[in-house]
Scaffold this active site. Sequence first.
Site, PDB file in Angstrom:
ATOM      1  N   SER A 281     -29.734  14.443 -25.842  1.00  0.00           N
ATOM      2  CA  SER A 281     -28.812  14.358 -25.781  1.00  0.00           C
ATOM      3  C   SER A 281     -27.528  15.194 -24.321  1.00  0.00           C
ATOM      4  CB  SER A 281     -28.508  14.230 -27.176  1.00  0.00           C
ATOM      5  OG  SER A 281     -28.193  15.743 -27.819  1.00  0.00           O
ATOM      6  N   VAL A 284     -26.364  17.738 -26.527  1.00  0.00           N
ATOM      7  CA  VAL A 284     -26.731  19.107 -26.318  1.00  0.00           C
ATOM      8  C   VAL A 284     -26.907  19.752 -24.731  1.00  0.00           C
ATOM      9  CG1 VAL A 284     -29.117  20.452 -26.325  1.00  0.00           C
ATOM     10  CG2 VAL A 284     -28.418  18.766 -28.062  1.00  0.00           C
ATOM     11  N   GLU A 299     -31.415  15.161 -17.537  1.00  0.00           N
ATOM     12  CA  GLU A 299     -31.486  13.970 -17.342  1.00  0.00           C
ATOM     13  C   GLU A 299     -30.737  13.205 -18.888  1.00  0.00           C
ATOM     14  OE1 GLU A 299     -34.518  10.200 -18.885  1.00  0.00           O
ATOM     15  OE2 GLU A 299     -35.299  12.123 -17.123  1.00  0.00           O
ATOM     16  N   CYS A 334     -34.804   5.922 -23.012  1.00  0.00           N
ATOM     17  CA  CYS A 334     -33.607   6.749 -22.192  1.00  0.00           C
ATOM     18  C   CYS A 334     -33.079   4.972 -20.886  1.00  0.00           C
ATOM     19  CB  CYS A 334     -33.290   7.935 -21.451  1.00  0.00           C
ATOM     20  SG  CYS A 334     -35.359   8.208 -21.007  1.00  0.00           S
TER      21      CYS A 334
HETATM   22  N1  LIG Z   1     -40.940   5.366 -17.194  1.00  0.00           N
HETATM   23  C1  LIG Z   1     -39.671   5.702 -18.296  1.00  0.00           C
HETATM   24  C2  LIG Z   1     -38.655   6.479 -18.348  1.00  0.00           C
HETATM   25  C3  LIG Z   1     -38.839   8.146 -18.400  1.00  0.00           C
HETATM   26  C4  LIG Z   1     -37.876   8.960 -18.180  1.00  0.00           C
HETATM   27  O1  LIG Z   1     -37.273  10.033 -17.936  1.00  0.00           O
HETATM   28  C5  LIG Z   1     -38.867   4.623 -18.794  1.00  0.00           C
HETATM   29  O2  LIG Z   1     -38.361   3.575 -16.918  1.00  0.00           O
HETATM   30  O3  LIG Z   1     -38.091   3.862 -19.805  1.00  0.00           O
END
Ligand SMILES: N[C@@H](CCC=O)C(=O)O
Length: 554
Positions: A281, A284, A299, A334
């Site tokens: 998040s 954090v 990220e 995400c």
């Molecule tokens: N490959 C996953 C994301 C991985 C995250 O870091 C996606 O495309 O949602």
Amino acid sequence: MYRALASRAKSLCDNKSSTFLASFTSSRLKHSLPFATVDAEEISGSHPGEVQSFVQGKWIGSSNYNTLLDPLNGEPFIKVSEVEESGVQPFVESLSQCPKHGLHNPFKSPERYLLYGDISTKAAHMLALPKVSDFFTRLIQRVAPKSYQQAEGEVFVTRKFLENFCGDQVRFLARSFAVPGNHLGQQSHGYRWPYGPVTIVTPFNFPLEIPLLQLMGALYMGNKPLLKVDSKVSIVMEQMMRLLHYCGLPLEDVDFINSDGKTMNKILLEANPRMTLFTGSSRVAEKLALDLKGRIRLEDAGFDWKVLGPDVQEVDYVAWVCDQDAYACSGQKCSAQSMLFMHENWGKTPLVSKLKDLAGRRKLEDLTIGPVLTFTTEAMLEHMENLLQIPNSKLLFGGKPLKNHSIPSIYGALEPTAVYVPIEEILKDNKTYELVTKEIFGPFQIVTEYKKDQLPLVLDALEKMHAHLTAAVVSNDPIFIQAMIGNSVNGTTYAGLRGRTTGAPQNHWFGPAGDPRGAGIGTPEAIKLVWSCHREIIYDYGPIPHGWELPAST
Ligand SMILES: N[C@@H](CCC=O)C(=O)O
């Protein structure tokens, strides 16, 4: 019995890889996996799974258990033995033992680049075995409920990533370059240098893909990582650590901790890692950025958007991709589509009703919709009610709690939901904008429509967003695509009729742009950016020019 198998496995792992693979076809091991200490199917209230931490080459337990509830029926089904604040010392010491120049670098222990090529080869072979792939797929499903295909996709991406770094590919990551100097004997060489002691903190939604890809990237470049995965799902990576040890990962190369956030914060402050990768998040992330004085890559949140351009084509296909992007994994990626901007031409098609039908096919039985692990049903409904106060907004579909389930109330259970908000209202004032763009990590999206002269409003809405992870520009009109890409920043943007926001495989850079702290995952560029820094060695051997004389001071 599992322990006995594990020690047999250890001796197998010291043998050549042919023996290693043959061990999997021997009937002796048909009914169990030599590295595993749990059975994904059997974990339950009466047979709880146990999760340990690993430090200084040993698995350790603790009397402090975090008991997890099965997200599908509320049974206490996993006991995570968590390190307490009084137990951080071994982790701090272990990290401190690693120098800033890392466990290997181009001038030190280069054979370890090859070792990691071998470990990757073995681990990739393991994940290619149907029994191992099924084990991890089911284990992921047990803790982060998603459909079998979605969980299997995660295992597949992980395996392909490992295949990409077999043989010499790890050493190629540390490829250097040289530039001729100003005089004979001078040359500058640029090297990829490790940070040494590093930490990795990863979330619940991809229990295998995110931690494994970041962990291996860190190791490839010569770092010594301490890994912390959200306790809700850390059983998956705990088992993966055991698989990696089985494949030859040196025991002292990685520590693995289960703890609450406060304890982890204490370790971060005391051990002073040279770099921390945080996926999770924004709240954090911002705190860690301060605590760690900026030595961090992030990220963080993604309020990810998709814009449907003026050229309407293949409505069924586009509707299907929208459904997958917004609702697969119950919207807990995400990369999930949080906001859909439809050109008015799409508004005249049955796109929304098709999307509604597709969302309506999702069911709890096959986990195509399921528990939301970070928002309660009430919190999502309250958010929806707040949105519905916006003038001319309306519920397009969903908006009701799931029925006939035993998901515990600490988790959320909501039908796939879409709320329409007019674009003028979204941009009316900051308060409304903040409300509309609040990220709900669940099966929830905002839909809006823009007229052909309202593209500046769309761009304005994109410009105001604070996180820039994934995006999709669904159009085959090059002029439209050019305008959208040229006026936005998202790090992983798909452009074209088949554009999507989710499902980035290991061969697509995945990460936010527009923030110097932004991390990447998956590709060689991501690994090099996140897990190494540039070091320049300027060789200047001479000879001193013939007839050199002492110059005047300058
Ligand atoms: N490959 C996953 C994301 C991985 C995250 O870091 C996606 O495309 O949602």
